[in-house]
Write a protein that holds these residues in place. Sequence first.
Motif, PDB file in Angstrom:
ATOM      1  N   MET A   1       9.118  50.845 -11.507  1.00 45.04           N
ATOM      2  CA  MET A   1       8.119  49.850 -11.151  1.00 45.04           C
ATOM      3  C   MET A   1       7.983  49.851  -9.816  1.00 45.04           C
ATOM      4  N   VAL A   2       7.008  49.946  -9.169  1.00 46.50           N
ATOM      5  CA  VAL A   2       6.715  49.919  -7.743  1.00 46.50           C
ATOM      6  C   VAL A   2       5.985  48.431  -7.501  1.00 46.50           C
ATOM      7  N   THR A   3       6.440  47.763  -6.513  1.00 52.25           N
ATOM      8  CA  THR A   3       5.969  46.567  -6.120  1.00 52.25           C
ATOM      9  C   THR A   3       5.129  46.752  -4.910  1.00 52.25           C
ATOM     10  N   LYS A   4       3.958  46.134  -4.988  1.00 56.37           N
ATOM     11  CA  LYS A   4       3.009  46.380  -3.711  1.00 56.37           C
ATOM     12  C   LYS A   4       2.930  44.819  -3.278  1.00 56.37           C
ATOM     13  N   HIS A   5       2.776  44.976  -1.880  1.00 58.23           N
ATOM     14  CA  HIS A   5       2.540  43.879  -1.343  1.00 58.23           C
ATOM     15  C   HIS A   5       1.304  43.668  -0.296  1.00 58.23           C
ATOM     16  N   LEU A   6       0.562  42.633  -0.614  1.00 64.70           N
ATOM     17  CA  LEU A   6      -0.854  42.681   0.028  1.00 64.70           C
ATOM     18  C   LEU A   6      -1.068  41.385   0.781  1.00 64.70           C
ATOM     19  N   ALA A   7      -1.739  41.663   1.906  1.00 64.77           N
ATOM     20  CA  ALA A   7      -2.295  40.572   2.682  1.00 64.77           C
ATOM     21  C   ALA A   7      -4.052  40.699   2.342  1.00 64.77           C
ATOM     22  N   ARG A   8      -4.518  39.509   2.159  1.00 63.35           N
ATOM     23  CA  ARG A   8      -5.850  39.415   1.937  1.00 63.35           C
ATOM     24  C   ARG A   8      -6.698  38.375   2.676  1.00 63.35           C
ATOM     25  N   LEU A   9      -7.633  38.477   3.248  1.00 71.09           N
ATOM     26  CA  LEU A   9      -8.634  37.657   4.099  1.00 71.09           C
ATOM     27  C   LEU A   9      -9.943  37.542   3.473  1.00 71.09           C
ATOM     28  N   GLN A  10     -10.206  36.254   3.443  1.00 72.73           N
ATOM     29  CA  GLN A  10     -11.747  35.947   3.128  1.00 72.73           C
ATOM     30  C   GLN A  10     -12.185  34.951   3.869  1.00 72.73           C
ATOM     31  N   PHE A  11     -13.527  35.281   4.279  1.00 70.36           N
ATOM     32  CA  PHE A  11     -14.064  34.192   5.372  1.00 70.36           C
ATOM     33  C   PHE A  11     -14.926  33.080   4.659  1.00 70.36           C
ATOM     34  N   ALA A  12     -15.056  33.325   3.481  1.00 65.58           N
ATOM     35  CA  ALA A  12     -15.609  32.029   2.380  1.00 65.58           C
ATOM     36  C   ALA A  12     -14.773  32.252   1.270  1.00 65.58           C
ATOM     37  N   ARG A  31       1.145  41.446   8.860  1.00 70.26           N
ATOM     38  CA  ARG A  31      -0.560  41.333   8.881  1.00 70.26           C
ATOM     39  C   ARG A  31      -0.925  39.695   8.543  1.00 70.26           C
ATOM     40  N   TYR A  32      -0.423  39.085   7.311  1.00 64.48           N
ATOM     41  CA  TYR A  32      -0.737  37.628   6.986  1.00 64.48           C
ATOM     42  C   TYR A  32      -0.443  36.950   8.336  1.00 64.48           C
ATOM     43  N   THR A  33       0.462  36.918   8.876  1.00 59.51           N
ATOM     44  CA  THR A  33       0.789  36.299  10.097  1.00 59.51           C
ATOM     45  C   THR A  33      -0.219  36.209  11.176  1.00 59.51           C
ATOM     46  N   VAL A  46      -9.885  31.968   3.827  1.00 62.65           N
ATOM     47  CA  VAL A  46      -8.777  31.937   2.824  1.00 62.65           C
ATOM     48  C   VAL A  46      -7.918  33.092   3.326  1.00 62.65           C
ATOM     49  N   ILE A  47      -6.297  32.986   3.781  1.00 64.59           N
ATOM     50  CA  ILE A  47      -5.685  34.371   3.698  1.00 64.59           C
ATOM     51  C   ILE A  47      -4.559  33.954   2.887  1.00 64.59           C
ATOM     52  N   GLN A  48      -4.299  35.256   2.193  1.00 66.07           N
ATOM     53  CA  GLN A  48      -3.067  35.197   1.166  1.00 66.07           C
ATOM     54  C   GLN A  48      -2.224  36.227   1.430  1.00 66.07           C
ATOM     55  N   GLU A  52       2.197  42.233  -5.961  1.00 65.73           N
ATOM     56  CA  GLU A  52       1.755  42.823  -7.300  1.00 65.73           C
ATOM     57  C   GLU A  52       2.670  43.589  -8.046  1.00 65.73           C
ATOM     58  N   ALA A  53       3.256  43.648  -9.195  1.00 61.39           N
ATOM     59  CA  ALA A  53       4.315  44.458  -9.861  1.00 61.39           C
ATOM     60  C   ALA A  53       3.432  44.405 -11.327  1.00 61.39           C
ATOM     61  N   ASP A  54       3.479  45.674 -11.861  1.00 56.43           N
ATOM     62  CA  ASP A  54       3.148  45.952 -13.349  1.00 56.43           C
ATOM     63  C   ASP A  54       1.672  45.387 -13.550  1.00 56.43           C
ATOM     64  N   GLY A  55       0.879  45.586 -12.285  1.00 58.51           N
ATOM     65  CA  GLY A  55      -0.573  45.149 -12.719  1.00 58.51           C
ATOM     66  C   GLY A  55      -0.618  43.552 -12.546  1.00 58.51           C
ATOM     67  N   ARG A  56       0.196  42.854 -12.326  1.00 57.69           N
ATOM     68  CA  ARG A  56       0.179  41.283 -12.106  1.00 57.69           C
ATOM     69  C   ARG A  56       0.369  40.982 -10.909  1.00 57.69           C
ATOM     70  N   ARG A  57      -0.527  40.134 -10.308  1.00 56.84           N
ATOM     71  CA  ARG A  57      -0.594  39.647  -8.939  1.00 56.84           C
ATOM     72  C   ARG A  57       0.010  38.188  -8.903  1.00 56.84           C
ATOM     73  N   ARG A  58       1.060  38.067  -7.708  1.00 57.46           N
ATOM     74  CA  ARG A  58       1.598  36.741  -7.698  1.00 57.46           C
ATOM     75  C   ARG A  58       1.328  36.258  -6.067  1.00 57.46           C
ATOM     76  N   VAL A  59       0.380  35.130  -5.894  1.00 54.44           N
ATOM     77  CA  VAL A  59       0.159  34.846  -4.711  1.00 54.44           C
ATOM     78  C   VAL A  59       1.512  33.843  -4.352  1.00 54.44           C
ATOM     79  N   ARG A  60       1.901  34.430  -3.110  1.00 48.25           N
ATOM     80  CA  ARG A  60       3.225  33.988  -2.342  1.00 48.25           C
ATOM     81  C   ARG A  60       2.808  32.998  -1.650  1.00 48.25           C
ATOM     82  N   LYS A  61       1.819  33.312  -0.560  1.00 43.99           N
ATOM     83  CA  LYS A  61       1.588  32.188   0.535  1.00 43.99           C
ATOM     84  C   LYS A  61      -0.051  32.094   0.571  1.00 43.99           C
ATOM     85  N   THR A  62      -0.489  31.127   0.647  1.00 47.92           N
ATOM     86  CA  THR A  62      -2.168  30.735   0.864  1.00 47.92           C
ATOM     87  C   THR A  62      -2.219  29.933   2.222  1.00 47.92           C
TER      88      THR A  62
END
Length: 74
Positions: A1-12, A31-33, A46-48, A52-62
């Motif tokens: 199982m590969v765990t991915k770590h993502l940073a996501r930025l939305q202006f709206a 990158r989040y910081t 909104v910055i998150q 992500e593991a096994d195709g499921r995403r878990r938001v750690r911080k928003t």
Amino acid sequence: MVTKHLARLQFATAGPAVEGEWTVPGTAQDRYTEWVGLYGSKPNVVIQLIEEADGRRRVRKTWTDQGETEGPAT
């Protein structure tokens, strides 16, 4: 199982997003910081930090202009 770590930025809240994906959690956290510092005071942003593991995403911080919360935005 590969765990991915993502940073996501939305202006709206429902708008398009810029997203980066890494296998190293510290890189996604950096990158989040960085995005919080650059864009965190703007309204509607909104910055998150997401795990992500096994195709499921878990938001750690928003981050919104109201500040940071652990887990998904409410």
